[in-house]
Scaffold this motif. Structure first.
Motif, PDB file in Angstrom:
ATOM      1  N   VAL A 192      72.794 -23.746  16.332  1.00  6.12           N
ATOM      2  CA  VAL A 192      73.062 -24.792  17.314  1.00  6.12           C
ATOM      3  C   VAL A 192      74.147 -25.714  16.765  1.00  6.12           C
ATOM      4  CG1 VAL A 192      72.115 -26.733  18.587  1.00  6.12           C
ATOM      5  CG2 VAL A 192      70.705 -24.709  18.167  1.00  6.12           C
ATOM      6  N   GLN A 193      75.194 -25.913  17.536  1.00  4.39           N
ATOM      7  CA  GLN A 193      76.241 -26.861  17.154  1.00  4.39           C
ATOM      8  C   GLN A 193      76.074 -28.128  17.968  1.00  4.39           C
ATOM      9  OE1 GLN A 193      79.807 -24.389  17.743  1.00  4.39           O
ATOM     10  NE2 GLN A 193      80.099 -24.478  15.529  1.00  4.39           N
ATOM     11  N   LEU A 194      76.090 -29.237  17.277  1.00  8.52           N
ATOM     12  CA  LEU A 194      75.899 -30.529  17.923  1.00  8.52           C
ATOM     13  C   LEU A 194      77.166 -31.358  17.818  1.00  8.52           C
ATOM     14  CD1 LEU A 194      72.367 -31.387  16.494  1.00  8.52           C
ATOM     15  CD2 LEU A 194      72.924 -30.392  18.713  1.00  8.52           C
ATOM     16  N   SER A 233      76.720 -27.969  21.727  1.00  8.26           N
ATOM     17  CA  SER A 233      77.923 -27.293  22.176  1.00  8.26           C
ATOM     18  C   SER A 233      77.608 -25.872  22.608  1.00  8.26           C
ATOM     19  CB  SER A 233      78.947 -27.277  21.039  1.00  8.26           C
ATOM     20  OG  SER A 233      80.108 -26.571  21.411  1.00  8.26           O
ATOM     21  N   GLY A 234      77.784 -25.589  23.892  1.00  5.61           N
ATOM     22  CA  GLY A 234      77.581 -24.246  24.397  1.00  5.61           C
ATOM     23  C   GLY A 234      76.149 -23.792  24.492  1.00  5.61           C
ATOM     24  N   SER A 235      75.208 -24.730  24.412  1.00  2.39           N
ATOM     25  CA  SER A 235      73.798 -24.356  24.502  1.00  2.39           C
ATOM     26  C   SER A 235      73.007 -25.542  25.031  1.00  2.39           C
ATOM     27  CB  SER A 235      73.274 -23.910  23.142  1.00  2.39           C
ATOM     28  OG  SER A 235      73.345 -24.974  22.210  1.00  2.39           O
ATOM     29  N   SER A 236      71.706 -25.485  24.884  1.00  2.00           N
ATOM     30  CA  SER A 236      70.862 -26.586  25.319  1.00  2.00           C
ATOM     31  C   SER A 236      69.895 -26.943  24.198  1.00  2.00           C
ATOM     32  CB  SER A 236      70.088 -26.209  26.579  1.00  2.00           C
ATOM     33  OG  SER A 236      69.157 -25.193  26.287  1.00  2.00           O
ATOM     34  N   PHE A 237      69.256 -28.092  24.347  1.00  4.00           N
ATOM     35  CA  PHE A 237      68.280 -28.517  23.355  1.00  4.00           C
ATOM     36  C   PHE A 237      66.965 -27.759  23.491  1.00  4.00           C
ATOM     37  CE2 PHE A 237      70.521 -31.725  21.272  1.00  4.00           C
ATOM     38  CZ  PHE A 237      71.151 -32.583  22.173  1.00  4.00           C
ATOM     39  N   ASN A 238      66.756 -27.093  24.628  1.00  3.46           N
ATOM     40  CA  ASN A 238      65.470 -26.474  24.927  1.00  3.46           C
ATOM     41  C   ASN A 238      64.380 -27.542  24.832  1.00  3.46           C
ATOM     42  OD1 ASN A 238      66.532 -23.820  25.314  1.00  3.46           O
ATOM     43  ND2 ASN A 238      66.747 -23.664  23.105  1.00  3.46           N
ATOM     44  N   ALA A 239      63.281 -27.248  24.234  1.00  4.11           N
ATOM     45  CA  ALA A 239      62.183 -28.215  24.143  1.00  4.11           C
ATOM     46  C   ALA A 239      62.035 -28.762  22.740  1.00  4.11           C
ATOM     47  CB  ALA A 239      60.884 -27.564  24.597  1.00  4.11           C
ATOM     48  N   TYR A 240      63.093 -28.658  21.957  1.00  3.51           N
ATOM     49  CA  TYR A 240      63.038 -29.169  20.594  1.00  3.51           C
ATOM     50  C   TYR A 240      63.002 -30.694  20.575  1.00  3.51           C
ATOM     51  CZ  TYR A 240      64.405 -24.531  18.926  1.00  3.51           C
ATOM     52  OH  TYR A 240      64.465 -23.199  18.647  1.00  3.51           O
ATOM     53  N   LYS A 280      73.228 -34.694  32.039  1.00  6.76           N
ATOM     54  CA  LYS A 280      74.381 -34.555  31.141  1.00  6.76           C
ATOM     55  C   LYS A 280      74.078 -33.644  29.959  1.00  6.76           C
ATOM     56  CE  LYS A 280      75.048 -38.851  30.109  1.00  6.76           C
ATOM     57  NZ  LYS A 280      75.674 -40.045  29.491  1.00  6.76           N
ATOM     58  N   ASN A 281      72.806 -33.248  29.798  1.00  2.00           N
ATOM     59  CA  ASN A 281      72.400 -32.431  28.658  1.00  2.00           C
ATOM     60  C   ASN A 281      72.734 -33.133  27.342  1.00  2.00           C
ATOM     61  OD1 ASN A 281      71.226 -30.163  27.416  1.00  2.00           O
ATOM     62  ND2 ASN A 281      73.200 -29.106  27.239  1.00  2.00           N
ATOM     63  N   THR A 282      72.368 -34.399  27.270  1.00  7.14           N
ATOM     64  CA  THR A 282      72.609 -35.173  26.060  1.00  7.14           C
ATOM     65  C   THR A 282      71.338 -35.919  25.661  1.00  7.14           C
ATOM     66  OG1 THR A 282      73.339 -37.164  27.236  1.00  7.14           O
ATOM     67  CG2 THR A 282      75.050 -35.556  26.638  1.00  7.14           C
ATOM     68  N   VAL A 283      71.299 -36.306  24.417  1.00  5.75           N
ATOM     69  CA  VAL A 283      70.319 -37.275  23.938  1.00  5.75           C
ATOM     70  C   VAL A 283      71.115 -38.473  23.453  1.00  5.75           C
ATOM     71  CG1 VAL A 283      68.614 -37.791  22.164  1.00  5.75           C
ATOM     72  CG2 VAL A 283      68.517 -35.626  23.404  1.00  5.75           C
ATOM     73  N   ASP A 284      70.803 -39.615  24.005  1.00  6.27           N
ATOM     74  CA  ASP A 284      71.592 -40.812  23.745  1.00  6.27           C
ATOM     75  C   ASP A 284      70.825 -41.800  22.879  1.00  6.27           C
ATOM     76  OD1 ASP A 284      72.776 -40.805  27.179  1.00  6.27           O
ATOM     77  OD2 ASP A 284      73.473 -39.688  25.429  1.00  6.27           O
ATOM     78  N   TYR A 340      69.459 -28.854  12.364  1.00  7.48           N
ATOM     79  CA  TYR A 340      70.834 -28.475  12.636  1.00  7.48           C
ATOM     80  C   TYR A 340      71.580 -29.794  12.844  1.00  7.48           C
ATOM     81  CZ  TYR A 340      69.067 -23.780  13.489  1.00  7.48           C
ATOM     82  OH  TYR A 340      68.462 -22.552  13.349  1.00  7.48           O
ATOM     83  N   TRP A 341      72.638 -29.991  12.080  1.00  7.62           N
ATOM     84  CA  TRP A 341      73.319 -31.281  12.095  1.00  7.62           C
ATOM     85  C   TRP A 341      74.650 -31.227  12.819  1.00  7.62           C
ATOM     86  CZ3 TRP A 341      70.638 -35.345  10.305  1.00  7.62           C
ATOM     87  CH2 TRP A 341      69.628 -35.127   9.362  1.00  7.62           C
ATOM     88  N   GLY A 342      75.010 -32.366  13.404  1.00  4.45           N
ATOM     89  CA  GLY A 342      76.360 -32.535  13.900  1.00  4.45           C
ATOM     90  C   GLY A 342      77.243 -33.096  12.803  1.00  4.45           C
ATOM     91  N   GLU A 343      78.499 -33.376  13.147  1.00  3.95           N
ATOM     92  CA  GLU A 343      79.457 -33.878  12.167  1.00  3.95           C
ATOM     93  C   GLU A 343      79.371 -35.386  11.985  1.00  3.95           C
ATOM     94  OE1 GLU A 343      80.466 -30.361  10.957  1.00  3.95           O
ATOM     95  OE2 GLU A 343      81.578 -32.108  10.206  1.00  3.95           O
ATOM     96  N   GLY A 344      78.735 -36.046  12.911  1.00  5.14           N
ATOM     97  CA  GLY A 344      78.549 -37.482  12.804  1.00  5.14           C
ATOM     98  C   GLY A 344      79.596 -38.283  13.554  1.00  5.14           C
TER      99      GLY A 344
END
Length: 122
Positions: free
Chosen positions: A1-3, A24-31, A75-79, A111-115
């Motif tokens: 997963v890319q964030l 990026s290119g996916s979803s969070f699903n139920a995580y 938006k498929n985001t977590v804010d 799975y981490w994003g770049e920040g």
């Protein structure tokens, strides 16, 4: 997963910022999804998390009452809404997923994003 995190910037003390985390290119699903931060010279620490399966949230004591984590299905985001910012909130903020959010915070796979950098001036 890319964030991908976004929304960081420079703000004066007392101000607000809203960070977003998107897969990026996916979803969070139920995580679960967590927000962590790393201040200069310090270790990365957890700020908040949310369980996308039941909506449970957890906050670090230092941000409770000032920060709000939420999911936006459209938006498929977590804010992360950050209000009443303080200079000590200055850090690179990272989102993570793959695990879950419990009563003691985020646990499991990371799975981490770049920040995204948040700078709060006094």
């Amino acid at each position: 997963v890319q964030l991908v995190e976004s929304g960081g910037g420079l703000v004066q003390a007392g101000g607000s910022l809203r960070l977003s985390c998107a897969p990026s290119g996916s979803s969070f699903n139920a995580y679960g999804v967590g927000w962590w931060r790393k201040a200069p010279g310090k270790e990365r620490v957890e700020v908040a998390c949310i369980s996308l399966s039941d909506g449970h949230t957890w906050y670090a004591g230092s941000v409770k009452g000032r920060f709000t984590i939420s999911s936006d299905n459209a938006k498929n985001t977590v804010d992360l809404q950050m209000n009443s910012l303080k200079p000590e909130d200055t850090a690179v903020y990272y989102c993570t997923t793959g695990g879950n959010c419990g009563f003691r915070g985020y646990y499991g796979v990371h799975y981490w994003g770049e920040g995204t950098l948040v700078t709060v001036s006094s």
